[in-house]
Write a protein that holds these residues in place. Sequence first.
Motif, PDB file in Angstrom:
ATOM      1  N   ILE A 280      12.890  36.688  34.011  1.00  0.00           N
ATOM      2  CA  ILE A 280      14.253  36.865  34.747  1.00  0.00           C
ATOM      3  C   ILE A 280      15.030  38.606  34.317  1.00  0.00           C
ATOM      4  O   ILE A 280      16.042  38.538  35.087  1.00  0.00           O
TER       5      ILE A 280
ATOM      6  N   CYS B 371      18.056  27.435  41.874  1.00  0.00           N
ATOM      7  CA  CYS B 371      17.883  28.781  41.758  1.00  0.00           C
ATOM      8  C   CYS B 371      16.203  28.560  41.822  1.00  0.00           C
ATOM      9  O   CYS B 371      15.276  28.670  41.384  1.00  0.00           O
ATOM     10  N   ILE B 372      16.362  30.307  42.907  1.00  0.00           N
ATOM     11  CA  ILE B 372      14.981  31.147  42.948  1.00  0.00           C
ATOM     12  C   ILE B 372      14.358  31.812  42.238  1.00  0.00           C
ATOM     13  O   ILE B 372      13.576  33.224  42.067  1.00  0.00           O
ATOM     14  N   HIS B 373      15.585  32.140  40.740  1.00  0.00           N
ATOM     15  CA  HIS B 373      15.419  32.636  39.804  1.00  0.00           C
ATOM     16  C   HIS B 373      14.971  34.001  39.931  1.00  0.00           C
ATOM     17  O   HIS B 373      14.076  35.033  39.309  1.00  0.00           O
ATOM     18  N   CYS B 374      16.091  34.522  40.633  1.00  0.00           N
ATOM     19  CA  CYS B 374      16.177  35.815  41.517  1.00  0.00           C
ATOM     20  C   CYS B 374      16.549  36.849  40.320  1.00  0.00           C
ATOM     21  O   CYS B 374      16.909  38.386  40.900  1.00  0.00           O
ATOM     22  N   ALA B 375      17.881  36.804  39.309  1.00  0.00           N
ATOM     23  CA  ALA B 375      18.050  37.199  38.413  1.00  0.00           C
ATOM     24  C   ALA B 375      19.335  38.103  39.091  1.00  0.00           C
ATOM     25  O   ALA B 375      19.912  39.064  38.089  1.00  0.00           O
ATOM     26  N   TYR B 376      19.829  37.872  39.904  1.00  0.00           N
ATOM     27  CA  TYR B 376      20.894  38.438  40.097  1.00  0.00           C
ATOM     28  C   TYR B 376      22.147  37.603  39.511  1.00  0.00           C
ATOM     29  O   TYR B 376      22.602  39.099  39.020  1.00  0.00           O
ATOM     30  N   CYS B 377      22.026  36.854  39.083  1.00  0.00           N
ATOM     31  CA  CYS B 377      23.082  36.325  38.249  1.00  0.00           C
ATOM     32  C   CYS B 377      22.752  37.280  36.710  1.00  0.00           C
ATOM     33  O   CYS B 377      24.477  37.752  36.465  1.00  0.00           O
ATOM     34  N   SER B 388      21.823  31.605  34.684  1.00  0.00           N
ATOM     35  CA  SER B 388      20.415  31.042  35.621  1.00  0.00           C
ATOM     36  C   SER B 388      20.280  29.941  34.548  1.00  0.00           C
ATOM     37  O   SER B 388      20.407  28.448  35.610  1.00  0.00           O
ATOM     38  N   CYS B 421      25.091  34.867  43.961  1.00  0.00           N
ATOM     39  CA  CYS B 421      23.933  33.906  44.284  1.00  0.00           C
ATOM     40  C   CYS B 421      23.000  33.633  45.464  1.00  0.00           C
ATOM     41  O   CYS B 421      24.751  33.283  45.947  1.00  0.00           O
ATOM     42  N   PRO B 422      22.095  34.183  45.258  1.00  0.00           N
ATOM     43  CA  PRO B 422      21.984  34.035  46.738  1.00  0.00           C
ATOM     44  C   PRO B 422      21.529  31.966  47.506  1.00  0.00           C
ATOM     45  O   PRO B 422      21.573  32.051  48.343  1.00  0.00           O
ATOM     46  N   ALA B 423      21.314  31.452  45.862  1.00  0.00           N
ATOM     47  CA  ALA B 423      21.132  29.611  46.011  1.00  0.00           C
ATOM     48  C   ALA B 423      22.511  29.251  46.444  1.00  0.00           C
ATOM     49  O   ALA B 423      22.322  27.735  46.199  1.00  0.00           O
ATOM     50  N   ILE B 425      24.594  28.559  43.865  1.00  0.00           N
ATOM     51  CA  ILE B 425      25.023  27.221  43.058  1.00  0.00           C
ATOM     52  C   ILE B 425      26.431  27.579  42.440  1.00  0.00           C
ATOM     53  O   ILE B 425      26.581  28.411  42.482  1.00  0.00           O
ATOM     54  N   LEU B 427      27.781  27.689  39.649  1.00  0.00           N
ATOM     55  CA  LEU B 427      28.146  28.167  37.965  1.00  0.00           C
ATOM     56  C   LEU B 427      28.837  27.886  37.307  1.00  0.00           C
ATOM     57  O   LEU B 427      29.652  27.320  36.568  1.00  0.00           O
TER      58      LEU B 427
HETATM   59  S1  SF4 Z   1      21.255  33.738  41.117  1.00  0.00           S
HETATM   60 FE1  SF4 Z   1      21.432  32.367  41.794  1.00  0.00          FE
HETATM   61  S2  SF4 Z   1      19.803  31.846  41.871  1.00  0.00           S
HETATM   62 FE2  SF4 Z   1      19.603  33.869  41.263  1.00  0.00          FE
HETATM   63  S3  SF4 Z   1      18.274  33.685  39.548  1.00  0.00           S
HETATM   64 FE3  SF4 Z   1      20.962  33.604  39.523  1.00  0.00          FE
HETATM   65  S4  SF4 Z   1      21.518  31.082  39.329  1.00  0.00           S
HETATM   66 FE4  SF4 Z   1      18.819  31.578  40.003  1.00  0.00          FE
END
Ligand code: SF4
Lengths: 337, 445
Positions: A280, B371-377, B388, B421-423, B425, B427
Amino acid sequence: MNRRGPTLEIHTSPHISSGASVDVIMRNVVYALLPVAAFAVYSFGLAAALTLGVALLSCLATEHLLCRLAAAPSTVSDWSVAITGLLYGLTLPPALPLWMVACGGFIGVAMGKCLFGGLGYNAFNPALVGRAFLQAAFPVALTNWTQPLAPDRFVAVPASTFTPPFATPVYDGASGATPLALFKFEGQLTETGDLLLGLTGGSSGETCALLILVGGIYLAARNMLNWRIPAAILGSVALFGWVAHALSPQHYPPAEFMLFSGGLMLGAVFMATDMVASPITHAGCVIYGALIGALVTVIRFWGGMPEGVMYAILLANAVSPHIDGVLQPRVFGTGRA
Amino acid sequence: MLSVLRHQPGFAHGVHPPEAKEDTRDLRIKQFPFAPVMIVPLLQHTGRPALPVVREAQEVMRGQLLAEPDGDMSVAMHAPATGVIQRIALAPGVSGRMAPAIFLQPFPGSSQEVAEGIPCELHSATPEEILQAIQNAGIVGLGGAAFPTHVKLRVPADRTIDTLIVNGVECEPYLTTDHRVMVEQQGDIFTGIRYLLKATGAGRAMIAVEGNKREVANSLAAALPADLPASVHVVPVKYPQGAEKMLIRALLDREVPSGGLPSDVDVVTVNVATCAEIGRLLPHGRGIQERVITIGGPGIRKKGNYRIPIGTPLRFALEYASMDERVSRVFLGGPMMGQALSSLDIPITKGTSGFIAFTETRTAARHEFPCIHCAYCVDACPLFLNPSQLGQLAKAGQYERMADEYHLLDCFECGSCSYVCPAHIPLVQRFRAAKAQIRKRRAAS
Ligand code: SF4
Ligand code: SF4
C-alpha cells in the motif's frame, strides 16, 4: 417548508466525495486491456478470439455462480472479474485446448479469489493462479506456441483448440517458439523492434509491448495504477540484465531483449499492479517491484523454464502483506525519517 | 526587515475538493434580523457550561452579561439582543441532546444598542489581564472548534512562543466567512494581533491565506501597519491546509509531535475571525453576541455571509435565507467536517461557521465495496496514517491495536480518506466510533 420541515438524511462527515468508485477503476483497467486483446486477435486470429472468449466467460460464470451458491449478491458488476478473465486469457498460448482454458478460469476465480472472500481479500492475482494451475497440470500444452500472423488465421483454428477434455492435443502446422525459448534453447536473439510491435510468438496478449505500455500509461495518468511498480520491475530487470550481459555477452541477452520479451511487460503493467495483492505504500511498491524484477531475472537465467514472470509475481504477492507490515507510513509528528 | 507577502509550499498529501465558494465570496457581510425568541445555550464551547447571572423576566440590554464562566475551562455568555429573559430551561443541542439554555425575547422597538464594558487597554494590560478579558468576552475558536481561546493562548510555564499564526486559510468548501472578515475587518484583525502578541509574548505574527484568495492576501499585506511585526503568507489551495498541524508545517517547517500541541513547537495559532473579534470587542469591553456565518449550498436561495446573533434558531435563519423545500441534507460547518443535523430546532452557537444545505440525496449512489487496497486514502491522509489498515481493524473490532500501533488518536477526522475512497467505506465514521470505544474503555480501567 412545512412546519415539521423536510425529511433529512443524516450522514456523518464528510458530506461530499471525490466520485471515485471501485467499478469505475476496474472498468478503466478493462478499457486499457482492450487494445492488447484486439492485437492478440489480429496476431493469432480465431484461436486467440476463442481463447479470450472462453477465458472471460469461464471467469464470469464462476464468480456469478459461486456468489449465488453463497446466497450473496453477484459481484460480477464490479468489473473486477472481467479484468481477471481478460488477463488470464491474454497469458495463454493461443492454441490451448478450450476445455483447459475453462478449467483454469474456474480454478483461478474459485481458488484465487472466491475462496479468499472475493474482491479485496485475494492474496494472489487470480488470473495468475489460474495460469499457474494450468502450467502445473498441463506443462506441455502450455509451452506449445503458434506462429503469429499466420495467413489462414481468420479462417482456420488449430486442431488443438477443440481437443476434447482429457485427450492429448494434437498440434498441426508450424509451431512457433517464443523469443525467450529461442534464446534459451537455441541461443537466438529476436529483433527489439519485432518485440515492441509484437511480431513474435508467445501467449496471445504478451507479444505487443507497445500497446501494453500505452494501456499502462493511460491508467497511471488516471491514478488507477501505481507506476512505481512497473518502473521498479522494469528498472531492476534492466539493471540485472545489463550487468549480466556486460559480464558475459554470450550467455546472457542484452537488457532490451530482457525487457521486451516474454510476459514481462504484461506482467509488470497489468498483473503485478493488482491493487489488492500489492503493497500500500509507495516505498513498499518499489521494493515489491524490485523483488519481482530480481526473481524474473533469476528464473530466466538459471531456472529450468525460459520464462519466470508468473512465479515471480505470485511469490511477491505472498510477500506483499509482510512488506506492508514492515513499511508503515511514518506518522506525522513521530520524528523525521 | 520582514517582507510582507510570501508564498509557501504546502504540506504533503491532502485532497482537492471543489471549492464551491464563488456564490458567496463576493457578498458583503449582512446583519441578520432578530428572531422572535433567541435560545442561548450555556454550553457552546469545549468545557464547562457558563453559570447564569440573570433571572427569568429580567430585562437585559444587548451585549449584557447573561452567564459567567464556571472555572477556567469555561467562557461568558452575552445577550444577543435587548429584551426580556423568558425562561432558563432545556433546549435541544446540535447532538440532539437537551441542554440548559437561556430563552430571550427581543423587544421589537428597541434601538438594539450594544452595552459597553470596561475596556481592556492594550498598552497597560498584562498578558494575564488580556487572557482574562478574552474569557470574559466569551471568545472561543470561531473556526468551528469552539475551544476557549484564553486556554489555547496560555503559554505553558516551560515554553516560550516565538510565532503567532493567524489562520485565514478556510479550506472547507462553501465557507467564505473568514474571507469576508479578511476583506471587511482588516483593522480589527490588526488590533487583535496586537493583543495576541502581547498575551503570548510571540515576537511576530504570520497571517496565512490560501492561494484562492490572493487579492485578499495582497490587500492585507498592503494595509499592514508599519509597526506591526506581521507578514502575510500565501499557501497552496489544498484541503486540509487550514488544520493547525498542516499550517505550522507549511509556514515554519515544524512538525507538531504526535499527541502534542502547537506550543510544543513554540507556536500559537488563532483563527482569523477569532482574532478579528478580539480586536473588535476588547477595546470596548464588550462580549461576543454575534458571529459571521456563511449560509449556502444548493439548497439555499438567499445565499450569503451574515453577522448573525448567537442564539438565533436555525429554523428562523433558514426561513429568512429561503431554504428550498426539496432540501435533503443539511449540516453545520463545511461539507468535509461539518456536523449533520437531524432537526432544525437548534440555535446558532459560537462554533457555527456555516450552514450548508444540499438537495440531492446520496444513499442510493453509495454502494460499499470491500477495500481494494488502492492506497488513495494513504496518499490523502495529511497525518500519514494508514486509513485502509485502520478501517480493517475497526471492522474487526481491534480498537486497542488501532490506537497503539496505528496512531488512531492522532486522526482529527478531516475526512480526506473517506472523501477519496473508491470503495465508499465510511472510514471516518468507523474511526469516530473506535475512538469513542477506546475512550470508554480507558475511562473504565
Ligand atoms: S481508499 Fe478505500 S479502498 Fe482504497 S485503500 Fe483506502 S480504504 Fe481501501
Ligand atoms: S480523517 Fe483521520 S485518517 Fe482520515 S485522512 Fe483525516 S486524519 Fe487521516
